[in-house]
Each structure stands twice: as C-alpha cells, then as structure tokens.
Write a protein that holds these residues in place. Sequence first.
Motif, PDB file in Angstrom:
ATOM      1  N   ASP A   1      11.074 -11.421   5.021  1.00 34.80           N
ATOM      2  CA  ASP A   1      10.025 -12.428   5.179  1.00 34.80           C
ATOM      3  C   ASP A   1      10.262 -13.221   6.247  1.00 34.80           C
ATOM      4  O   ASP A   1       9.197 -13.718   7.278  1.00 34.80           O
TER       5      ASP A   1
ATOM      6  N   ASN B   1       7.386 -17.450  -1.508  1.00 36.52           N
ATOM      7  CA  ASN B   1       8.377 -16.228  -1.727  1.00 36.52           C
ATOM      8  C   ASN B   1       9.944 -16.840  -1.826  1.00 36.52           C
ATOM      9  O   ASN B   1      10.464 -16.355  -2.740  1.00 36.52           O
TER      10      ASN B   1
ATOM     11  N   GLY C   1       5.308 -11.190  -1.841  1.00 36.08           N
ATOM     12  CA  GLY C   1       5.155 -11.937  -2.973  1.00 36.08           C
ATOM     13  C   GLY C   1       4.736 -11.467  -4.115  1.00 36.08           C
ATOM     14  O   GLY C   1       5.015 -12.184  -5.310  1.00 36.08           O
TER      15      GLY C   1
END
Length: 289
Positions: free
Chosen positions: A210, A87, A277
């Motif tokens: 993330d 990502n 993602g």
Amino acid sequence: MDNKSKNQGIPTFTPPEDVAPVFTPPKTPQHDGPVCYHHPSEPAVARCARCGKYICKDCAEAYTVTSGEYANKCLCFDCCEQLVAENVAELTKNKNKIKGQFILQLIGMVIGFIYGMDVGISSGDIGGGFLAGLLCACIGGVFLSALKAFGSLTWEAIKIAFSGNFGVLTVISIIFQIIVIIFKCIWITVTNTIQYILYLKKTQGFIESDSAALQQMRDYMAYTLVRNQNKGVDLEDLMNEGSELYNNSYAQAVRDNGEAAADAALRQATTRIAENGEIIRDFPGAAAA
C-alpha cells in the motif's frame, strides 16, 4: 507672391498625443461547470465514489478501480491516501489481536496438555494421558469460552439438583453436553488457528504494498501539477538532475513506456489499495464456544 501667402495653402501635420498602447492579455480559460479538486484549471468529468470530490479526466483515468467494492469507479487522491491509512491501522490492530490470542491459546494449550498428561501418568495410562493432554490443550486454547460454557452447564445442573429432578436422564444429558463442549472447543481451536495463519499469510506485505502504491499516486500528482505549470516545456528538461521531476517514478514511467502504460500501472496501484482494504477488513473473528 510673398512667403506668407505661399505657406497658407500648405496643410499642417499635428502628431498624435503620446499615448502608450493598451495590451489586453488573453483571458484565462473558464469552465461553466465544476472543476477538478486537485487541478482547478481542468474541468471535472467525474466524482470520487467515496467522498464525492470532482476530478478531471486525467485523475479519473489514473484513479479508476478495476475490481472489488469500487469496481469501474473513480477514487480521488485524498481517498486513496485515507484508504491506505485505514488499511495500515486496521491490519495493525488485527495482527495485534491475533498475536494476543495466539499467546493466550498457546499458554492454555501448554497448561491443558501438562494437566492431561499428569492425569494419565498418575493413572498409569500413558496413551490415555497423551489423548487427555491433547483434549485439555484444545480446551485450554479457548479457555475463556470453555470456562463460560462449563460454568453455565454446572449452574444448570445445580438448579436441577435443588429442584429435586436430578436423575439418570439428567446425568446422561450433562455427559452429552460435556462431550459437545469438548468437541466444540477442539473445532474452534483448530479452525481459529488455521484462519489466523491464512489471514496473516494473505495480508503479508500489505503495508509495504500500500505504501508503494501510494507513493506512485503522490508522484503522479506531483507530475500533473508540474506539467500544468510548465506547459510547452520538454519532459526531459523537467526531469534533469535537480529539476522538479527528478526521481519522479511516474515521470520515468511516462518517459520509458508512454503515458498510457503509466496510467495503466497507476490504475493497478489504486485497485491494489482497494482490494487490500477488503481483505484486511475480512478479519476472521474468533467463534464463541
């Protein structure tokens, strides 16, 4: 009766040889089937939907994705870590591409606007110059695509001229195609700009999000390993200052809210990584003119 005769009827006691008792430790629980990749002492109940690693009940419950591509499936810790790395890399690449295209687009728009205004001012028509500047700016925004389209049109016109078929209909066709190219350039410039701005807005904070989610998973993994190695030890003792779970976010969540709530928060973190993602990979590529 003498003493010798008396002693013959008395049984004698022979002590056993000095043999140390043999201690057989309890057998370590063995599982007939596969075991968890991260917790080898635990039986596997599922497999990672991405790489196929076996995972135990705790991992399956903690790393279940609730929506998106992996909805109602489990991911292992390694795949979550890899997803975050992918990502970050993909988003960084896309942002650099957008930045580069914005710079080129801005340069083209400025040059196009100045040129259009200059033509309008030279002809004494300020309003027409302003309109020409806007049109040239939009063409400049997708300069390479516009150059390719106009170059192709010019080449076709040259071939028609050499063939001797150049007439009024050809001129009308060329003018029509020029208008189509101009409007297409305007459309592409506007839509690309809007799509890029929306993409940047949607992905804002994804890297930080993330990274935070992955830290939750790391803390969960550390928590489970420590708990497995210290069965029967009170959680508060393992969280004392200087202890292994001191400052562990998952352990704090278990202590404050209970294990079910901590697992629910971890599932949200796993889902957030997977969903981020998908959004990152849905990159709006520039349309060709």
